[in-house]
Design a protein around this motif. Sequence first.
Motif, PDB file in Angstrom:
ATOM      1  N   LEU A 101      -6.324  -3.325  -3.963  1.00  0.00           N
ATOM      2  CA  LEU A 101      -5.128  -3.315  -3.115  1.00  0.00           C
ATOM      3  C   LEU A 101      -4.047  -2.430  -3.732  1.00  0.00           C
ATOM      4  CD1 LEU A 101      -3.840  -4.590  -0.542  1.00  0.00           C
ATOM      5  CD2 LEU A 101      -2.806  -6.276  -2.078  1.00  0.00           C
ATOM      6  N   ARG A 102      -3.839  -2.569  -5.010  1.00  0.00           N
ATOM      7  CA  ARG A 102      -2.824  -1.750  -5.680  1.00  0.00           C
ATOM      8  C   ARG A 102      -3.200  -0.264  -5.594  1.00  0.00           C
ATOM      9  NH1 ARG A 102      -0.181  -3.090 -11.514  1.00  0.00           N
ATOM     10  NH2 ARG A 102       0.912  -4.563 -10.175  1.00  0.00           N
ATOM     11  N   GLN A 103      -4.473   0.044  -5.777  1.00  0.00           N
ATOM     12  CA  GLN A 103      -4.923   1.429  -5.646  1.00  0.00           C
ATOM     13  C   GLN A 103      -4.625   1.952  -4.242  1.00  0.00           C
ATOM     14  OE1 GLN A 103      -9.141   1.976  -6.290  1.00  0.00           O
ATOM     15  NE2 GLN A 103      -9.059   4.171  -5.845  1.00  0.00           N
ATOM     16  N   PHE A 104      -4.863   1.117  -3.242  1.00  0.00           N
ATOM     17  CA  PHE A 104      -4.583   1.503  -1.863  1.00  0.00           C
ATOM     18  C   PHE A 104      -3.103   1.823  -1.676  1.00  0.00           C
ATOM     19  CE2 PHE A 104      -2.899   0.205   2.243  1.00  0.00           C
ATOM     20  CZ  PHE A 104      -3.625   1.004   3.104  1.00  0.00           C
ATOM     21  N   TYR A 105      -2.231   0.936  -2.125  1.00  0.00           N
ATOM     22  CA  TYR A 105      -0.799   1.136  -1.933  1.00  0.00           C
ATOM     23  C   TYR A 105      -0.297   2.388  -2.625  1.00  0.00           C
ATOM     24  CZ  TYR A 105       0.565  -3.067   0.599  1.00  0.00           C
ATOM     25  OH  TYR A 105       0.747  -4.013   1.575  1.00  0.00           O
ATOM     26  N   ILE A 106      -0.851   2.690  -3.775  1.00  0.00           N
ATOM     27  CA  ILE A 106      -0.361   3.825  -4.553  1.00  0.00           C
ATOM     28  C   ILE A 106      -0.968   5.146  -4.099  1.00  0.00           C
ATOM     29  CG2 ILE A 106      -0.364   4.843  -6.879  1.00  0.00           C
ATOM     30  CD1 ILE A 106      -0.035   2.016  -7.976  1.00  0.00           C
TER      31      ILE A 106
END
Length: 333
Positions: free
Chosen positions: A85-90
Amino acid sequence: MERAVIHSDLKKKEIQPKELLESYLTLLNQDIKKMFIAEFLEEASCPVTGEQAVQESFSKMDMQYKVSKTFGNIYLSPRPSMDLLRQFYIESSARKFWLTKLWPETAEVRKEKIILPQLEWISGFISQYSSEKKLHLAEFLPNHWDYYTTAMDLFPEWEYQLFESLFDSSMAERVVTDGSMTDELTDNSVDVTFLFEALDRSPVPLEVLAKAQNVLKPGGLCFITCLLSSGFEVKLLGQESGIFVPPERMNLLSYEGMNTLIEKAGDFEVLEFSTPSVLDIPNVEKYLEQDIDNSFFQYIFNLRQDYELRSSFQDFLQLNRLGTFGRLVLRKK
């Protein structure tokens, strides 16, 4: 337990202009197909009860939402892990578009009609329950930095940290000071925590709420905003509602589900649970005009042309906690 009734002239098109929103959703569809490969997603059960039994399920952007049997909580399954999820947001093109195109275009309205009223709400509770001038505050899982920058303008004496941020820090380096972004918080060290739709976007909302409880000092306040599956818009429109946007809307808990989640986190007193939603009726109206056949609400919202009726129905939703947007204030015992 308090509940608020508010009146606002906020309109959806002011914060989500049609052309920009369509561009964002197009990019989001592409990013989901590219970044959320099925083999990397994890099956999930109800984020409140852990049950696997469901009432129904439906698909949005090729991602599956399930409706839990007991409380009617709506959640993504399978879902990304926190790391994914964090990879997606960034890294996603959609999020970059949101932060560089859509958000700046609507920043003034969002600040005037969303951020400043919420900070005023927060400030009122803080002044009521704390005599401290210098407070340590932590915003959990923020996906932008506007609450931080606005709060720092209004309350420069606050120590405000962004905890486990979900945006590229290089995009905000000119407005977020060094040391304000952190992935570590010490237990019993924070006066106030902010969970602005953080439970909605978390793969494990109970862990987020429990962490917020742990880091708070005794008597500390936790402010939550969220979307509720028990709200008028969701109950009437179901999967046709436009609020189901993965993965940002990972969990939509019901009124009962949210209360149970708070009980599971433990050691919280609920000071306020309100649903001051002002977009339920306009969002329902839009679909009544297009696809939904409901003669009763067609009559109330379209044919009757009675402002007082419309306003009193809005108040009814808020007074009875039947709005789709929720806000809560919790106090650590």
